[in-house]
Design a protein around this motif. Structure first.
Motif, mmCIF file in Angstrom:
data_model
loop_
_atom_site.group_PDB
_atom_site.id
_atom_site.type_symbol
_atom_site.label_atom_id
_atom_site.label_comp_id
_atom_site.label_asym_id
_atom_site.label_seq_id
_atom_site.Cartn_x
_atom_site.Cartn_y
_atom_site.Cartn_z
ATOM 1 N N ASP A 115 0.825 -1.213 0.000
ATOM 2 C CA ASP A 115 0.000 0.000 0.000
ATOM 3 C C ASP A 115 0.856 1.260 0.000
ATOM 4 O OD1 ASP A 115 -2.355 -1.235 -0.146
ATOM 5 O OD2 ASP A 115 -2.844 -1.137 2.004
ATOM 6 N N ARG A 116 2.074 1.166 0.602
ATOM 7 C CA ARG A 116 2.865 2.396 0.701
ATOM 8 C C ARG A 116 3.965 2.490 -0.353
ATOM 9 N NH1 ARG A 116 7.710 2.844 5.022
ATOM 10 N NH2 ARG A 116 8.513 0.734 4.795
ATOM 11 N N LEU A 117 4.188 1.441 -1.159
ATOM 12 C CA LEU A 117 5.271 1.497 -2.142
ATOM 13 C C LEU A 117 4.788 1.063 -3.528
ATOM 14 C CD1 LEU A 117 8.296 1.952 -2.715
ATOM 15 C CD2 LEU A 117 8.706 -0.436 -2.065
ATOM 16 N N TRP A 118 4.937 1.962 -4.487
ATOM 17 C CA TRP A 118 4.529 1.701 -5.876
ATOM 18 C C TRP A 118 5.673 2.051 -6.821
ATOM 19 C CZ3 TRP A 118 -0.429 0.505 -8.064
ATOM 20 C CH2 TRP A 118 -1.434 0.287 -7.112
ATOM 21 N N ILE A 119 5.742 1.334 -7.945
ATOM 22 C CA ILE A 119 6.651 1.692 -9.034
ATOM 23 C C ILE A 119 5.766 2.183 -10.173
ATOM 24 C CG2 ILE A 119 8.575 0.923 -10.487
ATOM 25 C CD1 ILE A 119 8.991 0.287 -7.500
ATOM 26 N N THR A 120 5.979 3.419 -10.592
ATOM 27 C CA THR A 120 5.057 4.021 -11.566
ATOM 28 C C THR A 120 5.846 4.594 -12.747
ATOM 29 O OG1 THR A 120 3.689 4.646 -9.687
ATOM 30 C CG2 THR A 120 3.133 5.640 -11.790
ATOM 31 N N PRO A 121 5.613 4.105 -13.974
ATOM 32 C CA PRO A 121 6.274 4.710 -15.140
ATOM 33 C C PRO A 121 5.930 6.200 -15.229
ATOM 34 C CG PRO A 121 5.137 2.681 -15.764
ATOM 35 C CD PRO A 121 4.708 3.003 -14.363
ATOM 36 N N THR A 122 6.854 6.987 -15.807
ATOM 37 C CA THR A 122 6.662 8.451 -15.782
ATOM 38 C C THR A 122 5.444 8.899 -16.584
ATOM 39 O OG1 THR A 122 8.253 8.559 -17.578
ATOM 40 C CG2 THR A 122 9.082 9.080 -15.391
ATOM 41 N N TRP A 123 5.000 8.062 -17.566
ATOM 42 C CA TRP A 123 3.855 8.499 -18.376
ATOM 43 C C TRP A 123 2.505 8.162 -17.743
ATOM 44 C CZ3 TRP A 123 7.443 4.830 -20.143
ATOM 45 C CH2 TRP A 123 7.025 3.509 -20.062
ATOM 46 N N HIS A 124 2.548 7.571 -16.525
ATOM 47 C CA HIS A 124 1.317 7.186 -15.841
ATOM 48 C C HIS A 124 1.033 8.112 -14.663
ATOM 49 C CE1 HIS A 124 -0.704 3.505 -17.033
ATOM 50 N NE2 HIS A 124 0.452 3.029 -17.436
ATOM 51 N N GLU A 125 -0.227 8.374 -14.426
ATOM 52 C CA GLU A 125 -0.647 8.950 -13.145
ATOM 53 C C GLU A 125 -0.500 7.843 -12.113
ATOM 54 O OE1 GLU A 125 -2.261 11.982 -12.160
ATOM 55 O OE2 GLU A 125 -1.385 12.648 -14.086
ATOM 56 N N SER A 126 -0.019 8.159 -10.907
ATOM 57 C CA SER A 126 0.047 7.112 -9.898
ATOM 58 C C SER A 126 -1.351 6.799 -9.382
ATOM 59 C CB SER A 126 0.912 7.553 -8.724
ATOM 60 O OG SER A 126 0.746 6.609 -7.678
ATOM 61 N N PRO A 127 -1.694 5.504 -9.263
ATOM 62 C CA PRO A 127 -2.993 5.165 -8.669
ATOM 63 C C PRO A 127 -3.016 5.452 -7.169
ATOM 64 C CG PRO A 127 -1.925 3.240 -9.662
ATOM 65 C CD PRO A 127 -0.932 4.325 -9.664
ATOM 66 N N ALA A 128 -1.856 5.698 -6.574
ATOM 67 C CA ALA A 128 -1.787 5.946 -5.131
ATOM 68 C C ALA A 128 -0.864 7.143 -4.881
ATOM 69 C CB ALA A 128 -1.254 4.699 -4.423
ATOM 70 N N PRO A 129 -1.336 8.338 -5.197
ATOM 71 C CA PRO A 129 -0.451 9.510 -5.136
ATOM 72 C C PRO A 129 0.121 9.775 -3.743
ATOM 73 C CG PRO A 129 -2.724 10.134 -5.671
ATOM 74 C CD PRO A 129 -2.681 8.658 -5.671
ATOM 75 N N ASP A 130 -0.536 9.279 -2.691
ATOM 76 C CA ASP A 130 -0.025 9.517 -1.338
ATOM 77 C C ASP A 130 1.005 8.482 -0.899
ATOM 78 O OD1 ASP A 130 -1.615 11.713 -1.168
ATOM 79 O OD2 ASP A 130 -3.319 10.597 -0.319
ATOM 80 N N ALA A 131 1.188 7.440 -1.714
ATOM 81 C CA ALA A 131 2.171 6.398 -1.377
ATOM 82 C C ALA A 131 3.567 6.867 -1.784
ATOM 83 C CB ALA A 131 1.813 5.112 -2.108
ATOM 84 N N ILE A 132 4.577 6.071 -1.446
ATOM 85 C CA ILE A 132 5.927 6.314 -1.967
ATOM 86 C C ILE A 132 5.938 5.779 -3.385
ATOM 87 C CG2 ILE A 132 8.351 5.681 -1.736
ATOM 88 C CD1 ILE A 132 7.825 5.422 1.306
ATOM 89 N N ASN A 133 6.146 6.669 -4.356
ATOM 90 C CA ASN A 133 6.127 6.263 -5.758
ATOM 91 C C ASN A 133 7.518 6.386 -6.355
ATOM 92 O OD1 ASN A 133 3.281 5.794 -7.014
ATOM 93 N ND2 ASN A 133 3.013 7.409 -5.480
ATOM 94 N N LEU A 134 8.021 5.306 -6.911
ATOM 95 C CA LEU A 134 9.278 5.376 -7.650
ATOM 96 C C LEU A 134 8.931 5.610 -9.107
ATOM 97 C CD1 LEU A 134 10.625 4.006 -5.164
ATOM 98 C CD2 LEU A 134 11.970 2.694 -6.782
#
Ligand SMILES: C[S@@+](CC[C@H](N)C(=O)[O-])C[C@H]1O[C@@H](n2cnc3c(N)ncnc32)[C@H](O)[C@@H]1O
Length: 298
Positions: A115-134
Motif C-alpha cells: 500500500d505504501r510502495l509503488w513503481i510508476t512509469p513516468t507516463w502514468h498517473e500514480s494510482p496511489a499519489p499519497d504512497a511512496i512512488n518510484l
C-alpha cells in the motif's frame, strides 16, 4: 502501411534453421517463442550467464514479419525444404502500422509492491499519489519491479527499512533497489554493477526520483566499507563466486538479501552463505527464491 505477420509451429530442434532460412528468403524479422506461451503448458527456460542453455521447448512457434505483398507460401515452402521439414501449416494476419511507443508504454502499468510502495512509469498517473512512488521507466538496465526477483527484494525493503540504514546494492541494474531504500528512509546507498550502462541508468533514475546515491563499477567499491544492508539480485553463479566479498561488506548484525536464485538452487546457496550469516527461511515467488540472513560477528 501494413505488414503480413505469419506464425508457424515447428519442432524446436529445427526452428532456428527454419527462421534463418525465412530471413534469407526475405522475411523482415523473425522471433522464436514457446508454442505453448500463455497456456498452462508454457515452459519457462532459465539460463545462467556464460552457460549454454541445453533445454528446448516441446514445440516452438516462429513469428515472422513480411512485406504486405510478399508471397509467403513460396517462402515458407522454400524455408521448410532448407530446414529439412515437411511443409508446415501457418497462420497469417495483417499488422497495421501503429504508434509503437504508445503500444509499448501500454504494457507497463504501475506496480503495487505494498500500500505504501509503488513503481510508476513516468507516463502514468500514480494510482496511489499519497504512497511512496518510484518513477521508473523500462530501459536498457534490468529492474522495473515487474520481475519476481526484484519484487522479492522490494517487498523485503518495504517490510524492513526503518530509517537511517547504510545500503549496498550489488548488481544495481536500474538502481531500483538503492532508490527504493532511500525513498523508504535509508540514510545512504551505494550501487555497484559490472555494466557501465547500468551505472548510467541508475544515476539517471536517482535524479528522476530526486534522491542521491553513489553508483559505480565494482572497482569503485571502498575495500573495507561495511553496510547495514546488502542487496544482491544477481543470479546463483555470481552469488557463489562473490560470497566472500559480499560477506566482507556486511557489518556484524547487518542483513544480506540475496535474489535471482531459482528454487532448486536455494538450498545450496543458503548452505554456502550460512558460513557467514544466520540464514532465515527462504521466500518463494514464481520459481524464484529470496534468501536473507544476519551477519554473525567474526
Ligand atoms: C537481475 S539484475 C538486478 C537489477 C536490480 N538490482 C533489480 O533487483 O532489479 C542483475 C544485475 O547485476 C549485474 N551483475 C551481474 N554480475 C555482476 C557482478 N559479478 N558484479 C556486479 N554486478 C553484476 C548485471 O549487470 C545486472 O545489472
Amino acid at each position: 502501411m501494413a505488414w503480413l505477420q505469419v506464425s508457424i509451429d515447428a519442432d524446436s530442434r529445427i526452428a532456428e534453421r527454419f527462421a534463418d532460412a525465412l530471413m534469407e528468403l526475405g522475411a523482415l524479422s523473425t522471433a522464436i517463442e514457446d508454442a505453448a506461451a500463455g497456456t498452462e503448458f508454457e515452459q519457462p527456460i532459465f539460463g545462467e550467464p556464460g552457460e549454454p542453455v541445453d533445454q528446448l521447448w516441446d514445440k516452438s512457434r516462429i513469428i515472422a514479419l513480411f512485406d504486405a505483398d510478399a508471397d509467403v507460401a513460396v517462402m515458407i515452402a522454400a524455408a521448410a525444404a532448407e530446414a529439412g521439414m515437411a511443409l508446415p501449416a501457418w497462420k497469417e494476419e495483417t499488422v497495421e502500422a501503429q504508434d509503437w511507443v504508445r503500444v509499448t508504454q501500454a504494457q507497463f502499468d504501475p506496480i503495487r509492491i505494498s500500500d505504501r510502495l509503488w513503481i510508476t512509469p513516468t507516463w502514468h498517473e500514480s494510482p496511489a499519489p499519497d504512497a511512496i512512488n518510484l518513477a521508473l521507466d523500462p530501459g536498457l538496465a534490468f529492474g522495473t519491479g515487474s520481475h519476481p526477483t526484484t519484487r522479492l527484494c522490494l517487498q523485503w525493503l518495504d517490510a524492513s527499512i526503518t530509517g537511517g540504514e547504510h545500503i549496498l546494492d550489488y548488481g544495481c541494474g536500474s538502481g531500483i533497489l538503492a532508490i527504493a531504500a532511500l525513498k523508504l528512509g535509508a540514510a545512504d546507498a551505494v550501487g555497484i554493477d559490472i555494466d557501465k550502462q547500468a551505472v548510467t541508468a541508475s544515476n539517471d533514475n536517482a535524479a528522476q526520483n530526486s534522491v542521491t546515491a553513489t553508483f559505480g563499477l565494482p572497482d569503485t567499491l571502498v575495500e573495507a566499507s561495511q553496510y547495514d544492508v546488502l542487496l544482491a539480485n544477481i543470479l546463483a553463479n555470481p552469488l557463489r563466486v562473490l560470497g566472500d566479498l559480499l560477506a566482507s561488506h556486511v557489518r556484524p548484525g547487518g542483513r544480506i538479501v540475496l535474489s535471482g536464485i531459482l528454487d532448486e538452487q536455494a538450498e545450496e546457496l543458503s548452505r554456502l552463505y550460512s558460513q557467514w550469516f544466520d540464514m532465515d527461511a527462504p521466500v518463494f515467488d514464481e520459481g524464484w527464491t529470496r534468501l536473507t540472513g544476519t551477519r554473525r560477528s567474526v
